[in-house]
Every structure is written in structure tokens, then in C-alpha cells.
Design a protein around this motif. Sequence first.
Motif, PDB file in Angstrom:
ATOM      1  N   LYS A  72      46.786   2.053  13.927  1.00 34.67           N
ATOM      2  CA  LYS A  72      45.961   1.068  14.626  1.00 34.67           C
ATOM      3  C   LYS A  72      45.200   1.710  15.783  1.00 34.67           C
ATOM      4  O   LYS A  72      44.041   1.373  16.039  1.00 34.67           O
ATOM      5  N   ILE A  73      45.854   2.628  16.495  1.00 33.38           N
ATOM      6  CA  ILE A  73      45.202   3.338  17.600  1.00 33.38           C
ATOM      7  C   ILE A  73      44.034   4.163  17.085  1.00 33.38           C
ATOM      8  O   ILE A  73      42.930   4.137  17.645  1.00 33.38           O
ATOM      9  N   ILE A  74      44.255   4.903  16.016  1.00 35.61           N
ATOM     10  CA  ILE A  74      43.212   5.756  15.453  1.00 35.61           C
ATOM     11  C   ILE A  74      42.052   4.932  14.904  1.00 35.61           C
ATOM     12  O   ILE A  74      40.883   5.321  15.015  1.00 35.61           O
ATOM     13  N   ASP A  75      42.349   3.770  14.330  1.00 38.01           N
ATOM     14  CA  ASP A  75      41.318   2.937  13.711  1.00 38.01           C
ATOM     15  C   ASP A  75      40.515   2.127  14.720  1.00 38.01           C
ATOM     16  O   ASP A  75      39.418   1.645  14.407  1.00 38.01           O
ATOM     17  N   ALA A  76      41.035   1.946  15.923  1.00 42.33           N
ATOM     18  CA  ALA A  76      40.364   1.104  16.919  1.00 42.33           C
ATOM     19  C   ALA A  76      39.149   1.805  17.524  1.00 42.33           C
ATOM     20  O   ALA A  76      39.105   3.034  17.630  1.00 42.33           O
ATOM     21  N   ASP A  77      38.175   0.998  17.925  1.00 41.25           N
ATOM     22  CA  ASP A  77      37.013   1.530  18.647  1.00 41.25           C
ATOM     23  C   ASP A  77      37.308   1.648  20.141  1.00 41.25           C
ATOM     24  O   ASP A  77      36.760   2.508  20.824  1.00 41.25           O
ATOM     25  N   GLY A  78      38.168   0.751  20.629  1.00 40.28           N
ATOM     26  CA  GLY A  78      38.515   0.759  22.041  1.00 40.28           C
ATOM     27  C   GLY A  78      39.967   0.386  22.237  1.00 40.28           C
ATOM     28  O   GLY A  78      40.574  -0.280  21.393  1.00 40.28           O
ATOM     29  N   PHE A 141      43.371  12.746  25.823  1.00 39.64           N
ATOM     30  CA  PHE A 141      43.365  12.499  24.383  1.00 39.64           C
ATOM     31  C   PHE A 141      41.944  12.525  23.809  1.00 39.64           C
ATOM     32  O   PHE A 141      41.771  12.557  22.599  1.00 39.64           O
ATOM     33  N   GLY A 142      40.943  12.472  24.688  1.00 37.47           N
ATOM     34  CA  GLY A 142      39.558  12.511  24.229  1.00 37.47           C
ATOM     35  C   GLY A 142      38.805  11.217  24.400  1.00 37.47           C
ATOM     36  O   GLY A 142      37.617  11.133  24.058  1.00 37.47           O
ATOM     37  N   SER A 143      39.454  10.174  24.928  1.00 38.11           N
ATOM     38  CA  SER A 143      38.801   8.879  25.096  1.00 38.11           C
ATOM     39  C   SER A 143      38.115   8.784  26.449  1.00 38.11           C
ATOM     40  O   SER A 143      38.677   9.168  27.478  1.00 38.11           O
ATOM     41  N   PHE A 144      36.892   8.254  26.450  1.00 37.07           N
ATOM     42  CA  PHE A 144      36.265   7.890  27.712  1.00 37.07           C
ATOM     43  C   PHE A 144      37.069   6.762  28.356  1.00 37.07           C
ATOM     44  O   PHE A 144      37.673   5.949  27.654  1.00 37.07           O
ATOM     45  N   VAL A 145      37.075   6.709  29.661  1.00 32.88           N
ATOM     46  CA  VAL A 145      37.738   5.627  30.386  1.00 32.88           C
ATOM     47  C   VAL A 145      36.663   4.749  31.025  1.00 32.88           C
ATOM     48  O   VAL A 145      35.958   5.183  31.945  1.00 32.88           O
ATOM     49  N   THR A 146      36.540   3.536  30.519  1.00 31.78           N
ATOM     50  CA  THR A 146      35.563   2.589  31.058  1.00 31.78           C
ATOM     51  C   THR A 146      35.932   2.180  32.480  1.00 31.78           C
ATOM     52  O   THR A 146      35.076   2.033  33.349  1.00 31.78           O
ATOM     53  N   LEU A 174      33.790  -2.772  28.469  1.00 29.47           N
ATOM     54  CA  LEU A 174      34.292  -1.927  27.388  1.00 29.47           C
ATOM     55  C   LEU A 174      33.422  -2.056  26.149  1.00 29.47           C
ATOM     56  O   LEU A 174      33.049  -1.054  25.520  1.00 29.47           O
ATOM     57  N   ILE A 175      33.060  -3.287  25.810  1.00 32.59           N
ATOM     58  CA  ILE A 175      32.223  -3.516  24.626  1.00 32.59           C
ATOM     59  C   ILE A 175      30.823  -2.952  24.842  1.00 32.59           C
ATOM     60  O   ILE A 175      30.227  -2.369  23.930  1.00 32.59           O
ATOM     61  N   GLU A 176      30.312  -3.102  26.053  1.00 37.55           N
ATOM     62  CA  GLU A 176      28.995  -2.540  26.363  1.00 37.55           C
ATOM     63  C   GLU A 176      29.010  -1.022  26.207  1.00 37.55           C
ATOM     64  O   GLU A 176      28.092  -0.428  25.619  1.00 37.55           O
ATOM     65  N   ASP A 177      30.047  -0.380  26.741  1.00 35.81           N
ATOM     66  CA  ASP A 177      30.153   1.080  26.639  1.00 35.81           C
ATOM     67  C   ASP A 177      30.181   1.541  25.191  1.00 35.81           C
ATOM     68  O   ASP A 177      29.522   2.518  24.815  1.00 35.81           O
TER      69      ASP A 177
END
Length: 222
Positions: A72-78, A141-146, A174-177
Amino acid sequence: MKILGINASPRSSNSQTLKLVEAVLNGARSKGARTELVDICKLSIEFCNACGICHKKGKCVKKDDFQTLYKKIIDADGLVMGSPNYFRSVTAQMKTVIDRMADAVHCQLLIGKYTVNVATSGGTGQYKQVTEYLNKIMLNFGSFVTGSTGVSIRQGPKAFENAEKRAFQLGEDLIEDISIKKNYPNQRRIMKENRTYFQSLVKMHKDDWSHEFKYWNSIDRK
């Protein structure tokens, strides 16, 4: 667009941290996102025992609820990560999930995702110890932090109400980013450094970490 919220408070429906996670998800839904909430304290997730099989084969040998959560983490966009402050850090449940994601950090598998982190604490301002920790972890982990927010519960109902409003706004942000693929230059610089570091680390262990070595080779050929 899919947003996954992860609550790491053991207090279940009584959790103030849960309410902040839900507020972020509500903000995301108001912008049209699909959301899912996972209470990891209700899952069976064992400790990492550093066997290294995930580095070699790309899968953990433990048969528990982590595999489903990880997908679920890998499949999520945010992502929305929430934890109360337990002795100046996240709860044991959250730390266990993070420790089980060694393959994800080595291969920087959260690249392209965006994260919001929330926390609560008893002491004034101590929630920042958790949000700062989670901000660094998710970036590694490679994720941007909004962004992140939190509240000290002792400050009272009004302070919590304001924190919920900030959390809702972060859900919208988050959705805007994600929609515009927002670039945070300082975070991008750290990501570039991490990519170089982990590529080098995996190369050093290429005989033992064969899965990760093949992964980075495939990325470099693209």
C-alpha cells in the motif's frame, strides 16, 4: 490519486494523533483524492532481525501484516504519517514499520511521492521532536515532504482545533504538490546526495545484496 494515512498511536479511536491524520486525509479528499487509513497498532508486524534477505531477494522472509502494508505504501501517491511523542521519538509500532523498510531506503523507492507528517505530545512543543524525525526519515526514503504539524495536548481544545485546521490545509497542499509535481530544491539536493550514497553502498555489498544491485543497474540503464 491515492493517499495512505498511517496512524501509529495505540489509543485507537481515542487517539488525538488519529484525528490529525484523519484531518489531513479529509483535506486530501476535499481535493478529489482517494484515501485509506491504516492503524498499524492493530496489525501484526514483527521486528526486523537484520537477516538481509530483503536486500538479496527483494522480499522479507517474515509472514505478517507488513507485506500488505508495504504494498500500500509503494502504491500510494502520497503518505500521511502520524505518531504521538513516546520518549522523544515515534512509537515502537511506527519504528518497527520504518525498520522493516530497509530495502525501500536502499533503493530509494519512495521517489516521486509526497508526505505529510503529524504528531502530538504532552509537553509543550515536544511533538516537533517527532515531526522533525519523520520529516528526515521520509526524505531519506526519497519522498518530498509537503509539511508537518502537531500539537501539545496540554495547550487545550483550542490549540487542538487549530492543529486540525492546519492538518486539513496540509491535506489540500499535499494534493496540490502531487498534481503539479512540486519541486523543493533543498529537499531535491538531499535526495541527490542520498541516491549517490545508497548506490555506492549497494555496490559495495553487491555479492550479498544482489536484488538491490540489479535494481540500481536497471535504473541506470534507463
